[in-house]
Design an enzyme around this catalytic site. Structure first.
Site: not given
Lengths: 310, 310
Positions: B35, B38-39, B63, B32, B149, B186-188
């Site tokens: 980035l 993680g991406h 979603q 999504m 991930g 890690m997360s956006s």
């Protein structure tokens, strides 16, 4: 032609074909078997247009309701294989239920709106089963083209909607319904009919013919067209109507039943489902109407519907 | 690397690659956007294992729930493109919502059971949207391998279930969660956190670490493991628990909360979803348990479950 009943054999045969001919088209004719001349015409067309044609024979339990004819649906794989080979198939894929559903399937491909009328209304869950199994077959074969008979016109509309929505890389090729010399649409279920039911079932194609003749009458409406077809079908004492409907095609949306057809610019379907004894037959005809004022889009409308412009 | 925002450009680029290298693997990293490292690790792995890597960046409205963060979800395509290119991507596919859904989508890919707990329970409809858009991306790219991930462990389980059920010709490659040096996954969405929330969010990875240490205690049960993790998370005053659960993985089925883990032979997941301010973070850890009596299947059981044998 080779006959395979496992996914691994199917994939191996397809891989051999693809490495032999990387640019050759692969055609798919998905069927429930008990093949007749209607299927034969699909297989011939696929074989003419594609280098390599896969015919699948699978009576899919997911698309039958609990009180429908899954168990007694006619099966004759030996005859199917001979017919498929004679008409140019390269592979007959005839998996078992266990091969297609090795464990309880948790995934369903559900298509809304276009499934909500006609057979979708009469057979709840039917098109969920169709969408799911056709998705599986498309993924397994990865055909360039898939051939479907227009006797199941709603199925064609549903599959095309699914292909469009999910970007499935296959061209859907709708093929004309093949009929017996006297007009009865070919169907594997015709074998259930006794002589009297078989004779009376001719009323279906007669009703479609008659509608084709009366369609251009200046005062004709969708409501009258359907009512007259139903009236003609009821002249057959054994006929039990499930539905007789005139809808837009392929959206299968309702029409104003009282609007004159002469004013309408759209493709319509007259679709029939009628039982003779325990046997439910379907048939349909498409009509392209070119009446009405050509619709001129003004600037406001363009601005009001941004999500539909390209 | 080329950046494309239409399906036709994507298909043209893929066709060029396929004709240049018919046997080269194509990798897909669906994201999504916004980035992070993680991406980056997914893209590097895809580029190492595949000849040609497609990164998709698409914030999928299907979603997101009506009260979720679709509108404010962070976006930065320029930075994403630089990161994707630096890590080996050949194509960045960044379609608009209109390109992916040019008309109202009527088809949904629905996955049951595995979607009914954790985020599936907290975010109704979320995984219907995931299944649908991932199906579309798989059909568009026709990748050999797709990289996901494990921070979204339920998503991996759901996508694998869908791939198995629908015979989608792609290998799903689950990849380890990448963490900040202090342990935060890690997360956006981490960008939403203020300094205090960010500091308290460390409690998530601490709770997972602590569970990993206490797992082998002789009297530990699934219920206690979850309760202790929840207790530790509650020591962070800003933490609002959405769920803290121990389940089987990948089935995401319930365990007997009172059974001793030492008796269990299965893979478990401890999965967390916790809000800090308005920001919902998830994290998880898998545990392979090898306890219990090895289960010896007897003849009766084999006969009783024919649909699961091959």
């Amino acid at each position: 032609m080779i006959i395979v009943d496992t996914i691994s054999e199917l994939k191996a045969a397809l891989a051999r074909q693809r490495s032999k001919s990387p640019n050759g088209f692969i055609g798919l004719v998905p069927t429930m078997g008990y093949l007749h001349e209607g299927h034969a015409s699909l297989i011939r067309r696929a074989s003419n247009e594609c280098e390599f044609t896969v015919v699948s024979v699978f009576v899919n339990p997911l698309q039958f309701g609990p009180n429908e004819d899954f168990e007694r649906y006619p099966r004759d794989l030996e005859r199917d294989a001979a017919l498929a080979e004679r008409n140019g198939a390269a592979i007959l894929f005839a998996p078992s239920v266990q091969e297609m559903y090795p464990s309880k399937p948790l995934t369903r491909v559900l298509i809304s709106e276009v499934t909500e009328s006609l057979c979708g209304a009469s057979r709840p869950g039917h098109f969920d089963g169709v969408g799911t199994v056709v998705s599986k077959l498309f993924n397994l074969v990865q055909a360039n083209r898939a051939y479907f008979g227009m006797k199941d016109a709603q199925q064609v509309a549903v599959v095309q909607q699914m292909v469009d929505d999910l970007n499935i890389p296959v061209d859907i090729i709708p093929c004309e319904t093949v009929r017996e010399p006297d007009g009865l649409a070919m169907s594997s279920r015709n074998v259930y009919l006794n002589a009297e039911q078989r004779a009376q079932a001719l009323v279906l194609s007669k009703a479609l013919d008659e509608a084709g003749k009366r369609l251009r009458e200046p005062e004709m409406t969708a409501g009258r067209l359907a009512a007259e077809a139903a009236g003609l079908i009821r002249t057959a004492p054994l006929a039990e109507i499930d539905y007789v409907e005139v809808l837009k095609y392929p959206s299968l949306k309702q029409l104003d039943p009282d609007q004159r057809l002469a004013e309408i610019n759209a493709q319509l379907i007259l679709a029939l489902a009628v039982k003779f004894g325990g046997t439910r037959l379907i048939d349909n005809r498409l009509f392209q109407l070119a009446g009405g004022e050509p619709h001129v889009q003004n600037d406001d409308e363009v601005k009001a519907s941004p999500s539909y412009s390209h």
